[in-house]
Design a protein around this motif. Structure first.
Motif, short mmCIF file in Angstrom:
data_model
loop_
_atom_site.label_atom_id
_atom_site.label_comp_id
_atom_site.label_asym_id
_atom_site.label_seq_id
_atom_site.Cartn_x
_atom_site.Cartn_y
_atom_site.Cartn_z
N PHE A 241 -52.93 -47.51 40.04
CA PHE A 241 -51.96 -47.15 39.00
C PHE A 241 -50.95 -48.25 38.70
CE2 PHE A 241 -53.33 -43.17 41.01
CZ PHE A 241 -53.85 -42.52 39.91
N LYS A 242 -51.24 -49.46 39.17
CA LYS A 242 -50.26 -50.53 39.03
C LYS A 242 -49.95 -50.84 37.57
CE LYS A 242 -49.03 -54.93 41.06
NZ LYS A 242 -49.46 -56.07 41.88
N ASP A 243 -50.94 -50.72 36.70
CA ASP A 243 -50.72 -51.03 35.29
C ASP A 243 -49.85 -49.99 34.59
OD1 ASP A 243 -52.59 -49.03 35.47
OD2 ASP A 243 -53.91 -49.80 33.90
N GLN A 244 -49.55 -48.88 35.26
CA GLN A 244 -48.71 -47.84 34.67
C GLN A 244 -47.25 -47.93 35.13
OE1 GLN A 244 -50.41 -43.88 35.15
NE2 GLN A 244 -52.47 -44.74 35.28
N PHE A 245 -46.96 -48.84 36.07
CA PHE A 245 -45.61 -48.90 36.63
C PHE A 245 -44.54 -49.15 35.56
CE2 PHE A 245 -46.97 -50.22 41.22
CZ PHE A 245 -47.49 -48.95 41.39
N ASN A 246 -44.83 -50.04 34.62
CA ASN A 246 -43.83 -50.39 33.62
C ASN A 246 -43.55 -49.26 32.63
OD1 ASN A 246 -43.39 -52.96 34.67
ND2 ASN A 246 -44.98 -53.89 33.41
N ILE A 247 -44.51 -48.37 32.43
CA ILE A 247 -44.32 -47.31 31.45
C ILE A 247 -43.97 -45.97 32.10
CG2 ILE A 247 -45.85 -48.40 29.77
CD1 ILE A 247 -48.03 -46.43 30.62
N PHE A 248 -43.95 -45.94 33.43
CA PHE A 248 -43.62 -44.69 34.13
C PHE A 248 -42.18 -44.30 33.85
CE2 PHE A 248 -41.78 -43.33 38.37
CZ PHE A 248 -41.92 -41.99 38.10
N ASP A 249 -41.96 -43.05 33.43
CA ASP A 249 -40.61 -42.54 33.20
C ASP A 249 -40.56 -41.05 33.50
OD1 ASP A 249 -41.78 -41.25 31.02
OD2 ASP A 249 -41.00 -42.66 29.55
N GLN A 250 -39.45 -40.41 33.11
CA GLN A 250 -39.26 -38.99 33.41
C GLN A 250 -40.33 -38.09 32.79
OE1 GLN A 250 -35.23 -39.48 31.84
NE2 GLN A 250 -34.55 -38.11 33.46
N LYS A 251 -40.88 -38.52 31.67
CA LYS A 251 -41.82 -37.66 30.94
C LYS A 251 -43.28 -37.89 31.34
CE LYS A 251 -38.76 -37.37 26.94
NZ LYS A 251 -38.58 -37.65 25.50
N SER A 252 -43.50 -38.78 32.31
CA SER A 252 -44.88 -39.03 32.75
C SER A 252 -45.48 -37.75 33.32
CB SER A 252 -44.89 -40.14 33.82
OG SER A 252 -44.41 -41.35 33.28
N PRO A 253 -46.78 -37.51 33.09
CA PRO A 253 -47.42 -36.26 33.51
C PRO A 253 -47.26 -35.95 34.99
CG PRO A 253 -48.86 -37.48 32.04
CD PRO A 253 -47.71 -38.38 32.34
N HIS A 254 -47.27 -36.98 35.85
CA HIS A 254 -47.16 -36.74 37.29
C HIS A 254 -45.75 -36.95 37.81
CE1 HIS A 254 -51.55 -36.64 37.37
NE2 HIS A 254 -51.44 -36.15 38.59
N SER A 255 -44.75 -37.02 36.90
CA SER A 255 -43.36 -37.11 37.33
C SER A 255 -42.95 -35.79 37.97
CB SER A 255 -42.46 -37.41 36.14
OG SER A 255 -41.11 -37.24 36.49
N TYR A 256 -42.39 -35.85 39.17
CA TYR A 256 -42.06 -34.64 39.91
C TYR A 256 -41.08 -33.76 39.13
CZ TYR A 256 -40.38 -31.62 43.67
OH TYR A 256 -40.03 -30.53 44.44
#
Length: 575
Positions: A241-256
């Motif tokens: 999932f390294k390519d998703q690190f920059n776009i990961f935010d609160q609204k990401s599907p797997h955000s707790y």
């Protein structure tokens, strides 16, 4: 002439011209059995021994150069052990140094022995540049660090357990019982923030028996040595999932927090995903902040992979989680030493950065009687330097007697001779503040007769987070500030927080100016060396209502420089 003839001539010839006393002495010697032959033997032995005696005399009077160097080095290292004075950068082979000076090269047991010393010179040399630490790590912390190193060795990158768990992650399978669980830290924000958040993540990993894996970003490997034996702490470059690190935010599907908000997760759910994102940055919301509640920790403990993104030093709120309370008390009996111990354990400058540090220290700071650090961080948008900031710096340092006053009426105060030398290390993106202070002590003598040298390693004008050399210099300057005896830092600055924590210093902190005016008072002394958590939750997990989390326990208080922030203090600190 043969021996018999020589003997015959010697016994018959008369010592013409010898004084009577010598003739009498010869007669006496002959009578006592001392023949000429015996005298010859003594003379021959003396001639053989004479060169040996001369050589020994010369050696003892003029020892070999390497022996002198060895004694000088031992004396220098002895001064280091007693006075904290630095030695030459060339002393790279720590293993060859005297035992008494190396008693703390492992920082009181924080560091594990056995690393390749040449690959990371700072790891075992840092103690040569610091005074003996006042704060000793607990034996329980040392035990847990060794246990963590064993866990990291067993579960780190490319081990059998790692590969098995990674396959489960790639396949998207639900969480199942695994030998090893992981916390992935995403490289995010500026250097000071990264250091503080990485220390926070490591403590959380320690508390939850997870293996910490570090996203290398663009420069983590360039700035820091590996802290754990044998297995790297760096996340493999081919991580799923390294390519998703920059776009990961609160609204990401797997955000707790997002999954809680949408009722996808709750404490009673049986099937959990193989990974969850933890969004703990400054703009996180109330659902994200439930991370700091006990019942949520119970749920998170069942997930094999947690991937964390944060720009906060969130350690103070870990001390408010009941299930962690007992363990944290055993790890840190002195509550305000968390970053001081974990920072020195984790963050060892790479050889590139260590060269910047040691060369500058030797050139400008090593010979000073007192080293003073002044860290200036201005949050204004203009170019600066700003006069109100300069006024605040002088108001603080002169009033609190960090710097000596100058005599503006006389050109010379004391005659030539040995005088106390203060070295002032200033760090700022601008050179203007340094130039003002330097010129003040160049143009005027001090009223105390002290000599003041003022130095600034760099002035980059603006923050350049993504540049290699910029971050190398920034890390070197943070470390140099941590080597000072007295420290002045700026409000809200993570740069200053890291320096005070590594150095075990309680600095004077410059209040943040408002409306472009110097505040009065200009500064105050911090109640602990711990960094400030800038965006803590204000929520009582049991009562499920808002509360002042800075008033729940004696060792978590609001920060001096940010009234809503939280920081750890020791029970004996003045509040």
């Amino acid at each position: 002439m043969d021996l018999k003839a020589f003997r015959r001539r010697s016994s018959q010839s008369k010592p013409a011209g010898l004084p009577q006393t010598l003739r009498a002495a010869r007669v006496a010697l002959t009578k006592s059995g001392f023949t000429t032959m015996k005298l010859l033997k003594i003379l021959a032995a003396s001639l053989v021994a004479l060169p040996v005696l001369v050589t020994l005399t010369l050696i003892l009077r003029n020892p070999p150069a390497d022996r002198i160097a060895g004694l000088a080095e031992a004396r220098a290292l002895e001064r280091v052990a007693h006075n904290g004075t630095s030695v030459g950068v060339g002393l790279e082979d720590v293993s060859s140094q005297p035992t008494d000076t190396l008693k703390d090269k492992l920082l009181g047991g924080l560091l594990a022995p056995g690393f390749d010393e040449g690959s990371c010179l700072s790891r075992y040399q840092s103690s040569l540049y610091r005074k003996s630490p006042l704060h000793k790590p607990s034996s329980y912390l040392l035990s847990r660090l060794r246990s963590y190193e064993d866990l990291h060795k067993r579960c780190g990158p490319y081990t059998k357990s790692f590969n098995t768990t990674l396959e489960q992650l790639k396949s998207g399978q639900s969480a199942s019982s695994t030998e090893c669980k992981y916390l992935v830290w995403i490289s995010f924000s500026g250097l000071g923030n990264r250091i503080l958040t990485l220390a926070s993540a490591f403590l959380y990993a320690l508390l939850t028996n997870r293996v910490l894996l570090v996203d290398p970003g663009k420069d983590m490997a360039d700035l820091f040595c590996e802290p754990f034996p044998e297995k790297s702490w760096l996340l493999p470059t081919d991580f799923s999932f390294k390519d998703q690190f920059n776009i990961f935010d609160q609204k990401s599907p797997h955000s707790y927090g997002n999954m809680l908000k949408n009722n996808i997760l709750n404490s009673s759910i049986e099937t959990l995903p193989s990974h969850l994102y933890l969004y703990l940055a400054h703009d996180y919301d109330d659902h994200d902040k439930l991370f700091f509640c006990d019942q949520d920790q119970a749920l998170l403990g069942r997930v094999p992979w947690l991937i964390m993104k944060t720009d906060n030093y969130f350690v103070p709120s870990l001390f408010l989680i009941p299930s962690f309370e007992q363990e944290l008390s055993k790890l840190f009996p002195q509550k305000d030493t968390v970053f001081h111990h974990l920072g020195r354990y984790l963050f060892h400058p790479s050889n590139h950065v260590w060269g910047l540090i040691t060369r500058y220290y030797q050139a400008y700071l090593a010979n000073a009687d007192e080293r003073i650090g002044i860290q200036i961080r201005v949050f204004e948008t203009g170019s600066g330097p700003f006069q109100y900031v300069m006024d605040q710096i002088l108001a603080c340092t002169l009033k609190e007697k960090v710097l000596p006053e100058v005599d503006r009426r006389r050109s010379i105060v004391t005659p030539l001779g040995k005088r106390n030398l203060k070295a002032v290390l200033m760090t700022s993106l601008s050179s203007g503040y340094f130039e003002n202070v330097r010129n003040m002590y160049w143009e005027h003598p001090t009223v105390t007769g002290e000599v003041v040298g003022v130095y600034q390693p760099s002035h980059e004008e603006f923050q350049q987070t993504e540049k290699y050399l910029h971050n190398r210099k920034a890390w070197a300057e943070i470390y140099l500030l941590s080597l000072t005896d007295v420290l002045v830092t700026s409000a809200w600055s993570t740069f200053g927080y890291v320096a005070q924590g590594l150095g075990g210093l309680k600095p004077w902190i410059l209040y943040k100016p408002e409306n472009q005016m110097a505040p009065d008072p200009a500064c105050r002394r911090l109640m602990s060396m711990e960094p400030c958590f800038h965006a803590p939750p204000f929520y009582d997990c049991k009562a499920k209502t808002g509360t002042d989390t800075g008033a729940l326990v004696p060792h978590v208080r609001h920060c001096e420089d940010m009234s809503w922030g939280l920081k750890l203090v020791d029970g004996h600190d003045e509040l």
